[in-house]
Write an enzyme that holds these catalytic residues in place. Structure first.
Site, PDB file in Angstrom:
ATOM      1  N   PHE A   1      52.467  30.478  69.445  1.00  0.00           N
ATOM      2  CA  PHE A   1      53.870  30.326  69.345  1.00  0.00           C
ATOM      3  C   PHE A   1      54.938  31.918  68.881  1.00  0.00           C
ATOM      4  CE2 PHE A   1      57.402  28.907  66.914  1.00  0.00           C
ATOM      5  CZ  PHE A   1      58.065  28.313  67.576  1.00  0.00           C
ATOM      6  N   VAL A   2      55.600  31.684  70.411  1.00  0.00           N
ATOM      7  CA  VAL A   2      56.723  32.639  70.467  1.00  0.00           C
ATOM      8  C   VAL A   2      58.012  32.658  70.323  1.00  0.00           C
ATOM      9  CG1 VAL A   2      55.120  33.948  71.922  1.00  0.00           C
ATOM     10  CG2 VAL A   2      56.374  32.488  73.154  1.00  0.00           C
TER      11      VAL A   2
ATOM     12  N   LYS B   1      52.027  28.440  78.755  1.00  0.00           N
ATOM     13  CA  LYS B   1      50.885  28.758  77.834  1.00  0.00           C
ATOM     14  C   LYS B   1      49.346  28.841  78.462  1.00  0.00           C
ATOM     15  CE  LYS B   1      53.242  28.317  73.811  1.00  0.00           C
ATOM     16  NZ  LYS B   1      53.438  27.794  71.938  1.00  0.00           N
TER      17      LYS B   1
ATOM     18  N   ASP C   1      54.329  24.364  77.217  1.00  0.00           N
ATOM     19  CA  ASP C   1      53.567  24.306  76.392  1.00  0.00           C
ATOM     20  C   ASP C   1      52.311  22.580  76.553  1.00  0.00           C
ATOM     21  OD1 ASP C   1      51.956  24.260  74.076  1.00  0.00           O
ATOM     22  OD2 ASP C   1      53.466  24.187  72.619  1.00  0.00           O
TER      23      ASP C   1
HETATM   24  P1  IMP Z   1      55.918  20.880  75.684  1.00  0.00           P
HETATM   25  O1  IMP Z   1      56.725  19.142  75.565  1.00  0.00           O
HETATM   26  O2  IMP Z   1      54.955  21.028  74.514  1.00  0.00           O
HETATM   27  O3  IMP Z   1      55.856  21.490  76.652  1.00  0.00           O
HETATM   28  O4  IMP Z   1      57.267  22.081  74.898  1.00  0.00           O
HETATM   29  C1  IMP Z   1      57.648  22.346  75.877  1.00  0.00           C
HETATM   30  C2  IMP Z   1      59.014  22.893  74.405  1.00  0.00           C
HETATM   31  O5  IMP Z   1      58.343  22.592  73.217  1.00  0.00           O
HETATM   32  C3  IMP Z   1      59.448  24.082  75.308  1.00  0.00           C
HETATM   33  O6  IMP Z   1      60.752  23.825  76.067  1.00  0.00           O
HETATM   34  C4  IMP Z   1      60.298  24.768  74.153  1.00  0.00           C
HETATM   35  O7  IMP Z   1      61.631  23.835  73.672  1.00  0.00           O
HETATM   36  C5  IMP Z   1      58.862  24.239  73.048  1.00  0.00           C
HETATM   37  N1  IMP Z   1      58.724  25.465  72.254  1.00  0.00           N
HETATM   38  C6  IMP Z   1      57.336  25.114  73.254  1.00  0.00           C
HETATM   39  N2  IMP Z   1      56.550  26.508  72.421  1.00  0.00           N
HETATM   40  C7  IMP Z   1      57.023  27.318  71.861  1.00  0.00           C
HETATM   41  C8  IMP Z   1      56.607  28.493  71.086  1.00  0.00           C
HETATM   42  O8  IMP Z   1      55.855  29.121  71.712  1.00  0.00           O
HETATM   43  N3  IMP Z   1      57.992  28.968  71.156  1.00  0.00           N
HETATM   44  C9  IMP Z   1      59.350  28.036  70.839  1.00  0.00           C
HETATM   45  N4  IMP Z   1      59.235  27.051  71.394  1.00  0.00           N
HETATM   46  C10 IMP Z   1      58.734  26.436  71.713  1.00  0.00           C
END
Ligand code: IMP
Ligand code: MG
Length: 193
Positions: A165-166, A144, A116
């Site tokens: 958000f999924v 994403k 994300d």
């Molecule tokens: P990042 O650190 O922003 O890349 O987010 C990664 C972590 O956030 C993932 O490993 C997920 O646990 C959580 N996450 C990010 N996007 C989503 C989503 O759309 N649904 C559920 N969990 C998410």
């Protein structure tokens, strides 16, 4: 639970088909890059590090498609506390003490659920690199379509999805919905965070 679904982005057969394909690619790459195969000697083994809890279903389905000698050491990272649907910005790692002492010199495949903002993977890859593995490859189920994620270097991506958000197939909202076999968006009234 089914009634909370707004839209199914990926159904179970689509996920299974893509995993067959991805696993074949990863198997061939790993064998070529590391010499690790099904019949390699016990010292030549791939170390899979799944980031819990989101990758629980993905890694279970993926490793059963990788006919190579491996060991699995889960660790945990969290950045979406409770009902938040935006990352908190702060990534907490735990269970690091469960990682083996001998990561140095071993080939590692890091497996996460979704890319994300990239903060989680950055933090985790820094941690693992610091332990001096022979190689570190990264694999995510979902990426994403937002600039931070698309620009972040990862080796394997099962699916690129819209910036929404999924949940399902391991991904949660407030610790729920991980057991949905599909990857879905939730109806807005369900997502209060
Ligand atoms: P990042 O650190 O922003 O890349 O987010 C990664 C972590 O956030 C993932 O490993 C997920 O646990 C959580 N996450 C990010 N996007 C989503 C989503 O759309 N649904 C559920 N969990 C998410
Ligand atoms: Mg996660």
């Amino acid at each position: 639970m089914q009634g909370d679904i707004e839209r199914i982005l990926l159904d179970a057969p689509a996920i299974a088909d893509r995993l067959d394909e991805l696993a074949a690619t990863i198997t061939a790459d790993i064998e070529r890059a590391t010499g690790i195969a099904e019949d390699s000697d016990p010292h030549n083994t791939l170390t899979i590090v799944p980031v819990m809890t989101g990758s629980i279903i993905f890694v279970a389905d993926l490793v059963r498609r990788l006919p190579i000698r491996m060991r699995i050491f889960p660790m945990s990272a969290s950045s979406y506390p409770g009902t938040a649907t935006e990352s908190s910005g702060k990534v907490e790692l735990s269970d690091l003490s469960r990682l083996p002492d001998d990561l140095a010199g071993h080939h590692v495949l890091l497996v996460d659920d979704i890319l994300d903002s990239g903060r989680t993977l950055r933090r985790v890859t820094e941690e693992l690199r610091g332990r001096g593995p022979a190689s570190l490859h990264t694999c995510v189920l979902l990426r994403k379509q937002r600039p931070e994620a698309m620009d972040f270097p990862v080796d394997y991506v099962a699916f690129d999805i819209p910036d929404a958000f999924v949940v399902g197939y391991g991904l949660d909202y407030d610790d729920q919905y991980r057991n949905l076999p599909q990857i879905v968006t939730l109806r807005p009234e369900v997502v209060t965070g």
